[in-house]
Design a protein around this motif. Structure first.
Motif, PDB file in Angstrom:
ATOM      1  N   ASP A 261       0.850  -1.189   0.000  1.00  0.00           N
ATOM      2  CA  ASP A 261       0.000   0.000   0.000  1.00  0.00           C
ATOM      3  C   ASP A 261       0.884   1.237   0.000  1.00  0.00           C
TER       4      ASP A 261
ATOM      5  N   ARG B   2       1.392   1.292   4.615  1.00  0.00           N
ATOM      6  CA  ARG B   2       1.945   0.107   5.253  1.00  0.00           C
ATOM      7  C   ARG B   2       3.291  -0.299   4.686  1.00  0.00           C
TER       8      ARG B   2
ATOM      9  N   VAL C 140       5.681  -3.613   4.253  1.00  0.00           N
ATOM     10  CA  VAL C 140       5.522  -5.071   4.263  1.00  0.00           C
ATOM     11  C   VAL C 140       6.872  -5.724   3.979  1.00  0.00           C
TER      12      VAL C 140
ATOM     13  N   LEU D 172       0.782 -11.100  10.560  1.00  0.00           N
ATOM     14  CA  LEU D 172       0.963 -10.029   9.587  1.00  0.00           C
ATOM     15  C   LEU D 172       1.227 -10.623   8.202  1.00  0.00           C
TER      16      LEU D 172
ATOM     17  N   ARG E  92       7.794   1.192   1.209  1.00  0.00           N
ATOM     18  CA  ARG E  92       6.623   0.347   1.421  1.00  0.00           C
ATOM     19  C   ARG E  92       6.915  -1.153   1.312  1.00  0.00           C
TER      20      ARG E  92
ATOM     21  N   ALA F  14       5.754  -3.037  10.832  1.00  0.00           N
ATOM     22  CA  ALA F  14       4.424  -2.537  11.162  1.00  0.00           C
ATOM     23  C   ALA F  14       4.516  -1.317  12.073  1.00  0.00           C
TER      24      ALA F  14
ATOM     25  N   ALA G   1       5.234   1.659   9.971  1.00  0.00           N
ATOM     26  CA  ALA G   1       4.039   2.155   9.285  1.00  0.00           C
ATOM     27  C   ALA G   1       3.224   3.037  10.223  1.00  0.00           C
ATOM     28  N   GLU G   2       3.147   2.648  11.494  1.00  0.00           N
ATOM     29  CA  GLU G   2       2.394   3.441  12.463  1.00  0.00           C
ATOM     30  C   GLU G   2       3.078   4.790  12.693  1.00  0.00           C
TER      31      GLU G   2
ATOM     32  N   SER H 172       2.254   7.189   9.929  1.00  0.00           N
ATOM     33  CA  SER H 172       0.880   7.659   9.837  1.00  0.00           C
ATOM     34  C   SER H 172       0.516   8.662  10.910  1.00  0.00           C
TER      35      SER H 172
END
Length: 293
Positions: A11, A15, A17, A40, A233, A285, A288-289, A292
């Protein structure tokens, strides 16, 4: 669980990955076990080199399909660093959800034309395409071991991807993701790479597709988190996981040199790698947080 389309996992906006390479069945099992423990998604990668090591793509691809079918988390299957058009087409026929065509050592025009042709063919077959952008010779300079006028890989030391060139390359080829040069290198066994996070943010703003970080084995935990927060990403990791696997095998054989049953050392290697896969997926992960907030 059926294979998940790679584009559903990568994404651009939210996110990070993990994309982890396999050459052995034990590594495949380790990646899936680690992903399930982390709860995950993950991308399983088979490279052109791994296919050459096995003598063909088919056996490892078949094993991957069988193992992924029983996975309890979303998993995509990706062909990594393919320079052969025939291998790309074989991977598509064998049900891979994405391919990476690597024309990074080709001159710009040839890289664009070949990547565009392969991308159109793959899109006609519903397959997601990643590419790598090479740099015009001379940018690295002799101090980086690259002669003037020689094409450099995007991961030659000192090479950096220009945001405007990256945007033009994506527009001209139609690829779904782009591997970019921001300070990493392949096959690093120490986690000492310095990523240009400001450049990552510039590339993320300029390029309308997800960015891919190759050579992530050389990146420490904090920088991986920061790279995902800045816009990376898809995070490719191979050498680091090979090192974890091999270190455990080496320790087992050193402790019991009389061992002849390979299950006695490959099994612990698999377990050690699974633990590191779980840890890395949780780490990404977290990145990613951070991105954001």
């Amino acid at each position: 669980m059926p294979l998940t389309p790679t584009g559903d996992l990568v994404d651009r906006t939210a996110r990070g990955v993990g994309a982890f390479n396999v050459a052995l069945l034990e590594q495949l099992e380790a990646i899936l076990a680690g992903a399930e423990r982390a709860a995950l998604p993950v991308i399983v990668q088979i490279s052109e080199n791994a296919a050459a090591y096995r003598g063909a793509l088919g056996p490892l691809a078949a094993a991957a399909h069988a193992a992924i079918a029983d996975a309890r988390v979303p998993v995509a299957l990706h062909l990594d660093h393919a320079t052969s058009t025939d291998l790309v087409k074989e991977a598509v026929r064998r049900g891979f959800t994405s391919v990476m065509y690597d024309g990074s050592l080709l001159p710009w025009d040839e890289n664009v034309s070949r990547t565009r042709e392969i991308t159109r063919w793959c899109h006609d077959h519903g397959v997601w395409v990643e590419a790598e952008l090479g740099a015009v010779g001379g940018k690295g300079g002799p101090e980086d071991g690259v002669g003037v006028g020689v094409m450099e890989s995007a991961h030659t030391p000192g090479v950096r991807t220009d945001p405007a060139e990256a945007a033009r390359f994506v527009a001209d080829t139609g690829v779904d993701a782009l591997a970019v040069a921001v300070g990493t290198a392949h096959r690093m066994t120490r986690r000492t790479a310095a990523i240009d996070l400001a450049l990552v943010a510039e590339l993320q703003a300029a390029v309308p597709v997800p960015l891919v970080l190759h050579g992530s084995s050389g990146v420490d935990d904090g920088t991986l988190v920061a790279a995902v927060g800045a816009g990376m990403r898809k995070i490719n990791i191979s050498t680091h996981l090979n090192g974890v696997f091999t270190a455990e095998v080496r320790d087992r054989l050193a402790a019991r040199p009389e061992t002849v049953d390979p299950r006695r050392y490959l099994g612990p290697g698999r377990d050690a790698m699974a633990g590191e896969v779980e840890r890395l997926l949780r780490l990404l992960a977290e990145g990613a947080e951070v991105g954001s907030t």
